[in-house]
Design a protein around this motif. Sequence first.
Motif, short mmCIF file in Angstrom:
data_model
loop_
_atom_site.label_atom_id
_atom_site.label_comp_id
_atom_site.label_asym_id
_atom_site.label_seq_id
_atom_site.Cartn_x
_atom_site.Cartn_y
_atom_site.Cartn_z
N GLN A 135 60.51 -38.05 5.38
CA GLN A 135 61.63 -37.21 5.76
C GLN A 135 61.66 -35.92 4.95
O GLN A 135 61.36 -35.92 3.75
CB GLN A 135 62.95 -37.97 5.57
N LYS B 110 64.03 -33.32 3.31
CA LYS B 110 65.41 -33.36 2.86
C LYS B 110 65.88 -31.97 2.45
O LYS B 110 65.24 -31.30 1.65
CB LYS B 110 65.55 -34.34 1.68
N LYS C 251 74.05 -32.45 3.11
CA LYS C 251 72.62 -32.74 3.07
C LYS C 251 72.13 -33.11 4.46
O LYS C 251 72.85 -33.71 5.25
CB LYS C 251 72.32 -33.87 2.08
N SER D 272 68.60 -34.68 6.59
CA SER D 272 67.29 -35.34 6.56
C SER D 272 66.66 -35.24 7.94
O SER D 272 67.30 -35.59 8.94
CB SER D 272 67.42 -36.82 6.15
#
Length: 429
Positions: free
Chosen positions: A98, A100, A122, A124
């Motif tokens: 992923q 990020k 955040k 992902s």
Amino acid sequence: MDPCPFVRLTVGNLAIKTPVAAKPARSAVHPSSSPCFCTIKLNNFPLQNAVVPYILPETTQFPDGNSQTLAATFHLSKPDLDRLTGKSSLFSTSKRPQLKISVYSGRRGATCGLSSGRLLGKISVPLDLAAAESRAVVFHSGWINVGKETKGVAQFHLIVKAEPEPRFVFEFDGEPECSPQVFQIRGSIRQPVFTCKFSFRTGDRNQRSRSLPPEHSSGARGWLTSFGSERERPGKERKGWSITIHDLSGSPVAAASMVTPFVASPGSDRVSRSNPGCWLILRPGDGTWKPWGRLEAWRERGAGDGLGYRFELIPDSAAAAGIVLAESTLSCSKGGKFVIDLNGNGTPTGTPKKRRRVPGVQPPEQRRFRREGKTAAPQVEVSVQHVSCTEDAAAFVALSAALDLSIDACRLFSHKLRKELCPPQDLLF
């Protein structure tokens, strides 16, 4: 020559729309005048940062004017891909890697050890990198919500995509000053493709260079004079180094020649930025050597004590100005990576990392280099799109050798060089 598989992962087209209530940290300034920023992380790769432009909340489509902006780029080799996809592990899983991204309001930086930005949220993005080995893949394109409902949700725009970017990989079989062979690498296969000849230009400027073939020396002297200076200089200096790249038939296909000596600044034992040494990278053409690129190097001051460098491409037209492709710093103590990569705006970026590497022209060519005082084999990576003939690849190899040798040329003059870098007459004392 068969290339090695690489994948180029890019993050771009960043923008953010925030509610008016979402003000930057410690500031009453509206986000439009205080841009947000983000950090971009892919597993163990170095963290990358980017400014995130603010656009009006009522905007429904991403502005076309920013459609080519790149914020981060990751160049993934086959071993990198295997690690990220779990193929190199005995306990591999089906979990995808992923990307990020952390989005912040306020200005990037730190004050008294505290971040000056406030975390908005955040993101992902799952990556199917195995698919990107054979075709271009878009992992995300569009808007996504970040933040909490209680504090006002911001919308973040990004495009994450990957595409195959095969490269030719070359590795020196030793230090350039030892006149090594150069091998092409593909997996565990090493095939010799070039040989190097390191030598010194001796005497005055009218004396033939021993590193350049006799049939080319006359034409080469004019370029050496116009792009640099071979005049004698008082004090500490390192001058006259040259390296020629030959194909396996023995024909010269590229060269790097030190045209401005590396001279210690008055009252010091280092080459300064104000008076750098200079190399000219040459390619054969029309029965003579023609200049292809110019590399300047110096020793930076300060705790980093790195090698500063600036590389520019020399246009075919004598009236045109040189095109700067990279200007950055390489660690002399740790070595590093020299990368030339033109982002979506056509702007060159140089990114030194651990161990060393050198340039290409547009999407990247890279080269790895040894640490100062330590021996290692420089490695060169060149995108397939930049190699249409042997001379193309050889020019990058010559540039790699010049940058590698610049680390030695910029060593403090209080330190001795290895014997291969000293003219024969100096070894008599």
